[in-house]
Design an enzyme around this catalytic site. Structure first.
Site, short mmCIF file in Angstrom:
data_model
loop_
_atom_site.label_atom_id
_atom_site.label_comp_id
_atom_site.label_asym_id
_atom_site.label_seq_id
_atom_site.Cartn_x
_atom_site.Cartn_y
_atom_site.Cartn_z
N GLU A 1 4.53 -4.83 7.45
CA GLU A 1 3.72 -3.81 8.12
C GLU A 1 4.17 -3.51 9.55
O GLU A 1 4.13 -2.35 9.98
CB GLU A 1 2.23 -4.23 8.13
CG GLU A 1 1.54 -4.08 6.79
CD GLU A 1 1.71 -5.27 5.86
OE1 GLU A 1 2.55 -6.16 6.15
OE2 GLU A 1 1.00 -5.34 4.86
N GLY B 1 0.64 -4.94 0.93
CA GLY B 1 -0.54 -5.07 0.07
C GLY B 1 -0.25 -5.78 -1.23
O GLY B 1 -1.16 -6.36 -1.84
N ALA C 1 0.87 -1.17 0.00
CA ALA C 1 0.00 0.00 0.00
C ALA C 1 0.91 1.23 0.00
O ALA C 1 2.06 1.17 0.46
CB ALA C 1 -0.89 -0.02 1.22
N GLU D 1 -0.39 -9.38 -0.36
CA GLU D 1 -1.81 -9.66 -0.11
C GLU D 1 -2.58 -9.79 -1.42
O GLU D 1 -3.44 -10.65 -1.58
CB GLU D 1 -2.40 -8.56 0.78
CG GLU D 1 -1.86 -8.64 2.21
CD GLU D 1 -2.19 -7.41 3.03
OE1 GLU D 1 -1.93 -6.28 2.57
OE2 GLU D 1 -2.71 -7.57 4.14
N1 DAK Z 1 4.62 3.22 -0.82
C1 DAK Z 1 5.01 4.37 -1.41
N2 DAK Z 1 6.15 4.51 -2.08
C2 DAK Z 1 6.96 3.46 -2.16
C3 DAK Z 1 6.62 2.20 -1.58
C4 DAK Z 1 5.40 2.11 -0.88
N3 DAK Z 1 4.98 0.96 -0.34
N4 DAK Z 1 7.63 1.36 -1.83
C5 DAK Z 1 8.54 2.03 -2.53
N5 DAK Z 1 8.13 3.28 -2.74
C6 DAK Z 1 8.84 4.34 -3.46
C7 DAK Z 1 10.01 4.87 -2.65
O1 DAK Z 1 9.57 5.82 -1.70
C8 DAK Z 1 10.86 5.47 -3.74
O2 DAK Z 1 10.30 6.73 -4.11
P1 DAK Z 1 11.27 8.00 -4.42
O3 DAK Z 1 12.05 8.21 -3.20
O4 DAK Z 1 12.11 7.57 -5.61
O5 DAK Z 1 10.30 9.09 -4.75
C9 DAK Z 1 10.66 4.52 -4.92
O6 DAK Z 1 9.45 3.82 -4.64
C10 DAK Z 1 11.76 3.50 -5.05
O7 DAK Z 1 11.93 2.87 -3.80
P2 DAK Z 1 13.34 2.78 -3.06
O8 DAK Z 1 14.22 3.90 -3.43
O9 DAK Z 1 13.06 2.57 -1.61
O10 DAK Z 1 13.93 1.44 -3.70
P3 DAK Z 1 14.94 0.42 -3.05
O11 DAK Z 1 15.35 -0.49 -4.13
O12 DAK Z 1 16.01 1.12 -2.26
O13 DAK Z 1 14.05 -0.40 -2.01
C11 DAK Z 1 12.10 -1.61 -1.25
C12 DAK Z 1 13.01 -1.19 -2.46
C13 DAK Z 1 10.87 -2.33 -1.81
C14 DAK Z 1 12.87 -2.56 -0.36
C15 DAK Z 1 11.71 -0.33 -0.47
O14 DAK Z 1 11.18 0.61 -1.40
C16 DAK Z 1 10.69 -0.59 0.58
O15 DAK Z 1 10.98 -1.12 1.65
N6 DAK Z 1 9.44 -0.17 0.31
C17 DAK Z 1 8.37 -0.26 1.28
C18 DAK Z 1 7.88 -1.65 1.36
C19 DAK Z 1 6.80 -1.77 2.39
O16 DAK Z 1 7.00 -1.51 3.57
N7 DAK Z 1 5.64 -2.21 1.92
C20 DAK Z 1 4.53 -2.42 2.76
C21 DAK Z 1 3.71 -1.18 2.73
S1 DAK Z 1 2.56 -1.20 4.04
C22 DAK Z 1 -4.24 -0.92 6.56
C23 DAK Z 1 -4.34 -0.78 5.20
C24 DAK Z 1 -3.30 -1.19 4.41
C25 DAK Z 1 -2.15 -1.71 4.97
C26 DAK Z 1 -2.08 -1.84 6.32
C27 DAK Z 1 -3.12 -1.46 7.15
N8 DAK Z 1 -5.35 -0.51 7.37
C28 DAK Z 1 -6.17 0.49 6.91
C29 DAK Z 1 -5.51 -1.12 8.65
C30 DAK Z 1 -1.10 -2.10 4.08
C31 DAK Z 1 0.14 -1.85 4.37
C32 DAK Z 1 1.23 -1.97 3.45
O17 DAK Z 1 1.18 -2.54 2.37
#
Ligand code: DAK
Length: 257
Positions: free
Chosen positions: A134, A111, A66, A114
């Site tokens: 998360e 997400g 997400a 998921e």
């Molecule tokens: N959201 C927004 N932007 C993201 C992103 C994300 N999930 N993942 C990556 N990006 C963006 C980065 O911010 C970066 O943007 P700029 O800085 O270039 O503008 C660009 O994509 C490239 O990412 P990185 O520079 O970080 O690339 P790396 O190769 O260094 O790293 C990575 C890749 C996948 C390891 C890293 O980007 C990363 O850790 N990303 C986040 C992964 C993550 O934590 N995903 C889970 C998201 S939380 C709920 C509803 C929904 C949810 C939970 C609760 N409720 C309402 C209860 C869902 C939650 C999630 O899915």
């Protein structure tokens, strides 16, 4: 319908949906979720579509979760609404009458993992990485991850991923049963299209009813589920597909569905 954040193509009975925000690693913001929902609803009633493939744009990510920048400033009510929207997308994909194949071409996190789990079959590139990170962000998975992951890979393995937030690679995902197959990155889409083509060549009603039997049946006890299967089996005999399929076998020719 025209979309901004997803691409949709249909060829030979196979619809391919590509989440197309590569600069944000295809993260799911509200608009993307709304487009996926609208697109799922269109495909559900399109008799020309027999199989759906879902993938992410670029070589780096399937869907990196997400959109964290969209979620950062949400209050509890907005978070509830966002979570419900995401869950309705997962449900819409899972409930599509057509089989859905996830072509997981890179990061499938939060997400994104998921969404892959809401698909019926998962093929991964050898570069794919999976996780439910998360807890690292101080939240629980919100698009069904705490439920689909243990159902798919068992409670112990799911708990390790959910509690640690750690990522696993494609081979580990294969070992755990999170994906069906791992193929080289450059061959992923072709492998998914080949599988989709094989499924699209079968009796479309029979394939749909198989999906219904599995998905509904897993929510029932075995006796009830087998009774449900018997009803679906009977329903096949009201369709021209069964006549064609069995006639083709007896006439020693390929069936035309
Ligand atoms: N959201 C927004 N932007 C993201 C992103 C994300 N999930 N993942 C990556 N990006 C963006 C980065 O911010 C970066 O943007 P700029 O800085 O270039 O503008 C660009 O994509 C490239 O990412 P990185 O520079 O970080 O690339 P790396 O190769 O260094 O790293 C990575 C890749 C996948 C390891 C890293 O980007 C990363 O850790 N990303 C986040 C992964 C993550 O934590 N995903 C889970 C998201 S939380 C709920 C509803 C929904 C949810 C939970 C609760 N409720 C309402 C209860 C869902 C939650 C999630 O899915």
């Amino acid at each position: 319908m025209n979309y901004t954040n997803i691409l949709v193509t249909v060829a030979e009975g196979v619809a391919t949906i590509t989440v197309n925000r590569p600069k944000a690693l295809n993260a799911l913001n509200r608009q993307t979720l709304e487009e996926l929902l609208a697109c799922s609803r269109e495909i559900a009633v399109d008799q020309g579509v027999r199989v759906v493939v879902v993938t992410g744009a670029g070589e780096k990510a399937f869907i990196a979760g997400a959109d964290i920048s969209a979620m950062q400033s949400m209050d509890a009510l907005a978070a509830r609404e966002f979570g419900r929207l995401g869950q309705s997308v997962m449900d819409a994909l899972e409930d599509l009458p057509q089989p859905v194949i996830a072509a997981i071409n890179g990061f499938a996190l939060g997400g994104g993992c998921e969404l892959a789990m809401a698909c019926d079959i998962r093929l991964a590139s050898d570069t794919a990485r999976f996780g439910q990170p998360e807890v690292k962000l101080g939240v629980v998975p919100g698009f069904g991850g705490t439920q689909r992951l243990p159902r798919l890979i068992g409670r112990g393995a799911a708990n390790e991923l959910l509690f640690s937030g750690e990522m696993i690679n494609a081979q580990e995902a294969l070992r755990l049963g999170l994906v069906n197959r791992v193929v080289p990155q450059g061959e992923l889409l072709a492998a998914c299209q080949e599988l989709a083509g094989k499924i699209a060549a079968q009796g479309p009603l029979a394939v749909r009813l198989c999906k219904e039997a599995v998905n509904r049946g897993l929510e029932m006890g075995l006796t009830e589920a087998c009774a449900h299967e018997a009803e679906l089996f009977a329903l096949c005999f009201a369709s021209p597909e069964q006549k064609e399929g069995m006639a083709a076998f007896l006439e020693k020719r390929p069936a035309k569905f």
